[in-house]
Each structure stands twice: as structure tokens, then as C-alpha cells.
Write a protein that holds these residues in place. Sequence first.
Motif, PDB file in Angstrom:
ATOM      1  N   SER A 105      -9.632   1.006  -6.273  1.00  0.00           N
ATOM      2  CA  SER A 105     -10.367   0.852  -5.016  1.00  0.00           C
ATOM      3  C   SER A 105     -11.723   1.535  -5.178  1.00  0.00           C
ATOM      4  O   SER A 105     -11.933   2.266  -6.151  1.00  0.00           O
ATOM      5  N   GLU A 119      -1.506  -6.522  -6.909  1.00  0.00           N
ATOM      6  CA  GLU A 119      -2.320  -6.739  -5.715  1.00  0.00           C
ATOM      7  C   GLU A 119      -1.745  -7.913  -4.931  1.00  0.00           C
ATOM      8  O   GLU A 119      -1.508  -8.993  -5.479  1.00  0.00           O
ATOM      9  N   THR A 132      -8.676  -1.779   2.117  1.00  0.00           N
ATOM     10  CA  THR A 132      -7.969  -3.008   1.756  1.00  0.00           C
ATOM     11  C   THR A 132      -8.826  -3.873   0.835  1.00  0.00           C
ATOM     12  O   THR A 132     -10.027  -4.029   1.056  1.00  0.00           O
ATOM     13  N   SER A 149      -2.212  -1.284   3.963  1.00  0.00           N
ATOM     14  CA  SER A 149      -3.197  -1.315   2.882  1.00  0.00           C
ATOM     15  C   SER A 149      -4.392  -0.412   3.142  1.00  0.00           C
ATOM     16  O   SER A 149      -5.235  -0.223   2.257  1.00  0.00           O
ATOM     17  N   GLY A 206       0.801  -1.213   0.000  1.00  0.00           N
ATOM     18  CA  GLY A 206       0.000   0.000   0.000  1.00  0.00           C
ATOM     19  C   GLY A 206       0.834   1.263   0.000  1.00  0.00           C
ATOM     20  O   GLY A 206       1.784   1.391   0.773  1.00  0.00           O
ATOM     21  N   ILE A 232      -5.592   0.851   9.111  1.00  0.00           N
ATOM     22  CA  ILE A 232      -6.005  -0.533   9.340  1.00  0.00           C
ATOM     23  C   ILE A 232      -5.706  -0.969  10.778  1.00  0.00           C
ATOM     24  O   ILE A 232      -6.272  -1.929  11.280  1.00  0.00           O
ATOM     25  N   ILE A 257      -8.084  -8.764   2.567  1.00  0.00           N
ATOM     26  CA  ILE A 257      -8.845  -8.820   3.816  1.00  0.00           C
ATOM     27  C   ILE A 257      -9.052 -10.271   4.240  1.00  0.00           C
ATOM     28  O   ILE A 257      -8.857 -10.635   5.407  1.00  0.00           O
ATOM     29  N   VAL A 293       2.143  -4.167   6.392  1.00  0.00           N
ATOM     30  CA  VAL A 293       0.816  -4.061   5.779  1.00  0.00           C
ATOM     31  C   VAL A 293       0.276  -2.670   6.072  1.00  0.00           C
ATOM     32  O   VAL A 293      -0.072  -2.348   7.207  1.00  0.00           O
TER      33      VAL A 293
END
Length: 448
Positions: free
Chosen positions: A38, A121, A141, A137, A8, A344, A146, A135
Motif C-alpha cells: 500500500s 488482492e 483500499t 480494507s 484486510g 472505510i 475501490i 470488507v
Amino acid sequence: MPEIHIIGAGLAGSEAAWQLANRGIDVIIHEMRPKKASPAHKTEYCAELVCSNSLRSDDSACSAVGLLHEEMRRLKSLIMQCADATKVPAGGSLAVDRDGFAQMVTQKLRQHPKIRFVAEEITNLPINSSERWIVASGPLTSPSLIEAILSEVDHQSLNFYDAIAPVVYKDSIDFDKAWYQSRYDKGDKYDYINCPLDKDEYYTFVEALKSGDKVEFHDFEKAEYFDGCLPIEVMAERGLDTLLFGPMKPVGLTNPHTPGQKPYAVVQLRQDNKEDTLRNMVGFQTKLKHGEQQRIFRMIPGLENAKFARLGGIHKNTFIKSPVLLDNFLRLKKSPNISFAGQITGCEGYIESASIGWLAGFFAACELRGTTPQLPPRETAIGSMLYHLQDDTNVENFQPMNINFGLFPTISGETTVNGKFRKIKGTERKQAYCQRALAKIDEWIESL
């Protein structure tokens, strides 16, 4: 020295990459855009701001978020460097040219010799691998990642919904009704455009918000909004006068078109780009359907002929139970080769996300160099933000949080020269928090 992978290129991932690379670590950023979009992003730039273009208050003497800005400046944050370079007028707030900011972050990262990008991805986690991963993201995400995360954290995750405010073309605003003024005349008077409503107009508008067609949730979804970013119509549903104490409060404003007559309610529009051709409707994040947004928001005096560069929207944000899952250095307890950073983790807000990215990058760099990281002082804003992610006092109700003085170790008062205890209240108390934090951050930076 081993390289590190970051998932990310949002604010947290960008900040983490910058801190690692500037400490001599080779970084690979895995970003699925533009290969895969997204639900909310519109560009392929790093650190794209999908909601407001404001990083909120920049007052480092009395504001918790302004204090975090200043700490991040002193910590040589990429996000703050680019924000300061692309800022637009916003009174006492730090708002940026949305595209200019993201373009600058992207350019700096792509030009760094220690950073390379892979457009892909990531759909699984390298649990207990020899590879080091972060991470970052974000709250958007991808579903595949996920599922990979959930399979490794025993489904200990939570969701809430975040809504986006509309953006209006400034030349479509009627200045026979609207006027320029910052609240209490802070900053430049051109920072905000104000649209007034009288009493009847306000209550008619509130009823329209409440009855307007809204985006429906699926049967399996449960809306759990973050209180700092409630949709305007959800606020209206909480009470007829709720908006008068929120985004439509009229205090600190005087309408030059009606001398001596105060507006009953006011809608403010903040500058959204450097050219000042776009204005963001402050606090008007919404889940109204697009047609309803145009109909209802054009009921606002001054916006009858408004043209919208972007209408509001809604997207689901995902975060993990960090107090249960992560250690003090943001590493996954069951697999310490993986760290988490940004929203996140359960922080909320642009600069908060960047600050956790800064920490994740710093911690990982220390680890790869074979040293034990020093945690930031608890009295600082960045230390208090980290503490929120570690606080398991009420973990079942763990929720995303903006930086605020309630997260800091308490300052209740002081002992005077004659030995008596004196309580510190109000502005003086906020100033005490900020002064203590800046002294502590300087000590920490010196120790590093």
C-alpha cells in the motif's frame, strides 16, 4: 457451519476475525500484503499502525476515547489486549511499541486454529452470493477494489487526506536545549521530550512552514482533510497563532534550562518504541516534501542535528456513505452477504476502527449461528460510534468521526433528593457519561 471471508488485516479486520474465530466460525483473511504494497504500510504485519503509535487518552473516567478503550477491554478485544501488552510510557495516553504491537496481533491470529490467511488482492465484490464477506480494507483500499465497491454503491463515496508525522532518533536530540516532562507532570516525566521556541523562533518557524515546498495534488484531486489530523503546515496557514493552541501549546511545561522563563512554544516528542530509541513528533503530520521537512524541522531548538527514522507523508483515505448504504448491522443494504468494517465506514481513529471491526465480527457470528444480534446500548461509546454510522440527519456532509461525547445521548443534569434539577457541567459531566456507559456495557455483556 459456513466460513466467512474478511478483506484486510488492519485493526478492524484483525478484530473482526478474532471475534468470529472465538465464537467458533472459520475465518479466511484475504490480505494483499506482502504480495502488493500500500502507499503507507512498511511491513507485512497485521494491524500495522501507519500514523501515530498512540491510541490517545486512556482515561476511562473522563475521556470518550479512554472510555472506548475500557469498553473494548471488557468485550475481550484483541486490539486492546495487544495494546496493553506492548504499551510504552505516554503520560495519560495509551501508546504502543509500534512493531511489537503488530507482531503480537499477527502471531495471535496466525496461531488461531479457526483462522487462515490467503495472500492475495481481492478486486471484486461477491454481490448477493451465498458466501459471507466483511470488507475491512481500510482507508488505503487498493484502486481495483475501490472501483469494485464504487460500481456497487453508485459512487456514493467520499475521500479525505491523512498525513503522517516524522519519527526522530532520540540520540540525535540535543538535551542541552530539550528536556523530559509530561504536560502538567502527568505520568512519568520521561514520557515526552520537549523542545522550546522563543517568540522570534516560533514566528520564523511558522513562516517556514507556510512557505515550504509541499506535495502537490493532481488536478482532479481535492484536498478534504479530517480536522483531527491536519498537516502542521495547514494549521499554520489558518493563522499565525493557531499552533500555539494546538500541538505547540506551551501550557503545563517548565523549561529547566531557563528557570522562571516560560517557553513561547513547545514541540513535544512521544516515545515510539519500547526501547525508546525513536521519538514521534506529536501533532506534526505533514505534506511537506522530504527535503523541506529536514530543513524546517531542524530549525526547532534541540533538533538542529536530528536524524529521521521516518519522514512524514500523505495518503488518500477512502470511506463510504454508511448512513445510506449500510443497515443497522453494518451490512450492505443491496447485498446483505457483505458487511463493512473499520475506517472505510467513516469512523476515524485506531480504537474506533477496531470497535467497528468488533461489531462486524459479532453481528456476523450471530447471523451465521441463526440468531438476531443485539445492538450495543446507545449510551455506550461503542454504541455511539455505531450510531454515527447510521445517522442520516445530514448525510450529504457525512464525515469521518472520532469518538467524542457529542455522539452520546445527552446528559444535561440530574434531579436532586429535594426534587430540584441541577445542571452537570465540565469534568463532572464527562464522568457521568463514562459511569453511565460502563454500567450499560456491563449490562449488555451480561445479556449476551
